[in-house]
Design a protein around this motif. Structure first.
Motif, PDB file in Angstrom:
ATOM      1  N   VAL A  98      36.011  52.541  52.150  1.00  0.00           N
ATOM      2  CA  VAL A  98      36.348  52.730  50.683  1.00  0.00           C
ATOM      3  C   VAL A  98      37.088  51.838  50.129  1.00  0.00           C
ATOM      4  CG1 VAL A  98      37.387  54.720  49.141  1.00  0.00           C
ATOM      5  CG2 VAL A  98      36.132  55.181  50.968  1.00  0.00           C
ATOM      6  N   LEU A 126      31.877  56.716  43.904  1.00  0.00           N
ATOM      7  CA  LEU A 126      32.315  58.109  44.235  1.00  0.00           C
ATOM      8  C   LEU A 126      32.821  58.668  42.878  1.00  0.00           C
ATOM      9  CD1 LEU A 126      34.179  57.111  47.447  1.00  0.00           C
ATOM     10  CD2 LEU A 126      32.147  58.411  47.316  1.00  0.00           C
ATOM     11  N   TYR A 133      40.818  57.888  47.322  1.00  0.00           N
ATOM     12  CA  TYR A 133      39.980  58.427  48.219  1.00  0.00           C
ATOM     13  C   TYR A 133      40.354  57.829  49.589  1.00  0.00           C
ATOM     14  CZ  TYR A 133      38.206  60.065  43.931  1.00  0.00           C
ATOM     15  OH  TYR A 133      38.030  60.976  42.752  1.00  0.00           O
ATOM     16  N   GLY A 147      34.748  62.721  46.563  1.00  0.00           N
ATOM     17  CA  GLY A 147      34.447  61.909  45.496  1.00  0.00           C
ATOM     18  C   GLY A 147      35.311  62.337  44.372  1.00  0.00           C
ATOM     19  N   TYR A 153      30.414  64.906  48.753  1.00  0.00           N
ATOM     20  CA  TYR A 153      29.089  64.015  48.646  1.00  0.00           C
ATOM     21  C   TYR A 153      28.528  64.064  50.308  1.00  0.00           C
ATOM     22  CZ  TYR A 153      29.669  62.448  44.022  1.00  0.00           C
ATOM     23  OH  TYR A 153      30.020  62.219  42.661  1.00  0.00           O
ATOM     24  N   SER A 162      22.053  59.473  48.108  1.00  0.00           N
ATOM     25  CA  SER A 162      22.715  60.801  47.758  1.00  0.00           C
ATOM     26  C   SER A 162      21.792  61.908  48.590  1.00  0.00           C
ATOM     27  CB  SER A 162      23.416  61.164  46.767  1.00  0.00           C
ATOM     28  OG  SER A 162      23.864  62.448  46.418  1.00  0.00           O
ATOM     29  N   TYR A 165      25.288  67.330  46.987  1.00  0.00           N
ATOM     30  CA  TYR A 165      26.659  67.523  46.493  1.00  0.00           C
ATOM     31  C   TYR A 165      27.033  68.669  46.251  1.00  0.00           C
ATOM     32  CZ  TYR A 165      24.973  67.464  41.640  1.00  0.00           C
ATOM     33  OH  TYR A 165      24.515  67.878  40.629  1.00  0.00           O
TER      34      TYR A 165
END
Length: 399
Positions: A98, A126, A133, A147, A153, A162, A165
């Motif tokens: 991240v 995100l 995060y 996120g 997610y 994706s 979610y």
């Protein structure tokens, strides 16, 4: 002759910037500096990963690094302008990490980087918020990650697309979702959510009185979550019923360790607890001299705890009695390793300490120029760690 002397002096100054030589003398240490390499200007709160002969290091502005485990040479570096990276995870030859871009608003991304080449595979946004995060959970080719704006997610690990979610009605406080047997567990400010990992169906929702901890633990059909109201809750994962709860005396946001039907957990201050998982009965409580930051561990019936009081504690896991206490010259902030009856612990006093796990006696120590700012990794007879000034160290243990 003068030119030769100047050349020798210059070489002695330049060599330590690469690897194979350390300007600090550690004559009494039964280790050999295998290599050290300065790859960054600064490392803070670093958790390197050793995988397939490579050390992957993040927690640096703009860069992720891959370093050859044997030689210390830089294999590749991944650069992204104005991005601060967290610690990486490596799964199936892919580095997942991240990164956050600072500005008027903070924008967060999940990156997938080829672990061999260092090339970007994909990047997933995100969202935008002021929150930080944390690390994703990666299970069966799917990444589950928190996120912005109350979203969880599910992302395809290969393509970065994706899959689905899930949105909660209050802010998610989990740092990493817990995934067990196809079921996701996340906590928010007021709820524990139990979600089908395949289709995002909400299986159960459990309401509590105060914000929950960021690290839910799931063991043998029970989820354990700490709360800011000072209680630890045990909730049945099948029926959703509360099995028990216990007052811990102060807020709790810690992960827990379950060993032989005993749950070990630290609170948000200076206490370390052992709780019977069958009935929630408090077995014992141990008080250190200050805040507990380093993640505790339990090995061979002994619980090891590092504290801001500069001390490493060894506690009998059954009785809670202190076996020994070892004092360093600085805060013990990062995770340590217990291998073959020896504890390897880094301190903010610029030393790596090697302590006998049975007696608590110092075996040897290794000094560095700057504070150790990472967990300690012991792998195949080599000790790896990172220092604040951007160096990665590899120390070969002499046989």
């Amino acid at each position: 002759m003068k030119k030769l002397l100047l050349a020798v002096i210059a070489l002695s100054l330049v060599t330590p910037l690469f690897f194979g030589c350390d300007r600090i003398t550690n004559i009494k240490s039964p280790v050999k500096l295998k290599w050290r390499n300065k790859v960054a200007s600064l490392f803070i709160n670093c958790y390197p990963v050793v995988m397939n002969g490579v050390i992957y290091v993040g927690n640096s502005p703009y860069y992720i690094y891959a370093i050859d485990k044997e030689t210390g040479k830089l294999k590749w570096e991944f650069y992204e302008d104005e991005i601060s990276f967290d610690s990486p995870k490596v799964v199936n030859d892919v580095v997942y990490v991240v990164g956050s871009r600072r500005g008027a608003q903070v924008k967060h991304y999940l990156y997938a980087i080829n672990a061999t080449s260092g090339k970007l595979k994909w990047r997933f946004c995100l969202g935008v918020s002021g929150m930080h995060y944390y690390s994703p959970a990666i299970v069966n080719g799917i990444i589950y990650i928190i996120g912005a704006n109350y979203y969880l997610y599910a992302v395809d690990a290969n393509s970065g697309e994706s899959l689905w979610y899930f949105k909660t009605e209050d802010a998610i406080t989990s740092s990493t979702p817990a995934v067990v047997d196809g079921v996701l567990y996340i906590v928010s400010e007021n709820h524990l959510f139990v979600i089908d990992a395949n289709n995002r169906e909400l299986k159960r929702r459990f309401k509590v009185r105060k914000p929950l901890s960021v690290f839910p633990s799931v063991v043998k059909g029970v989820v354990y979550v700490g709360s800011l109201d000072g209680y630890l809750y045990a909730i049945d994962t099948y029926g959703g019923e509360q099995r028990w709860y216990v007052k811990m005396g102060s807020f709790n946001v810690s992960s827990s360790i379950v060993d032989n039907d005993v749950l070990y957990i630290k609170d948000g201050r200076k206490y370390f607890f052992a709780i019977d998982t069958n009935n929630g009965e408090l077995k014992w409580r141990f008080k250190t001299g200050s805040y507990i930051a380093a993640t505790p561990t339990v090995v061979d019936g002994v619980a090891y705890v590092g504290s801001f009081d500069n001390c490493l504690y060894a506690i009998d896991a059954d009785t809670g009695e202190l076996k020994w206490r070892f004092e360093t010259g600085g805060v013990i902030f990062y995770s340590f390793s217990v291998v073959d009856g020896i504890v390897y612990v880094g301190s903010r006093d610029k030393n790596l300490y090697v302590v006998d796990a049975n007696s608590g006696e110092l075996i040897w120590k290794y000094s560095t120029e700057y504070s150790i700012t990472s967990n300690i990794i012991v792998d195949d007879g080599v000790i790896y760690f990172v220092t604040e000034d951007g160096y990665v160290y590899a120390l070969k243990i002499k046989k």
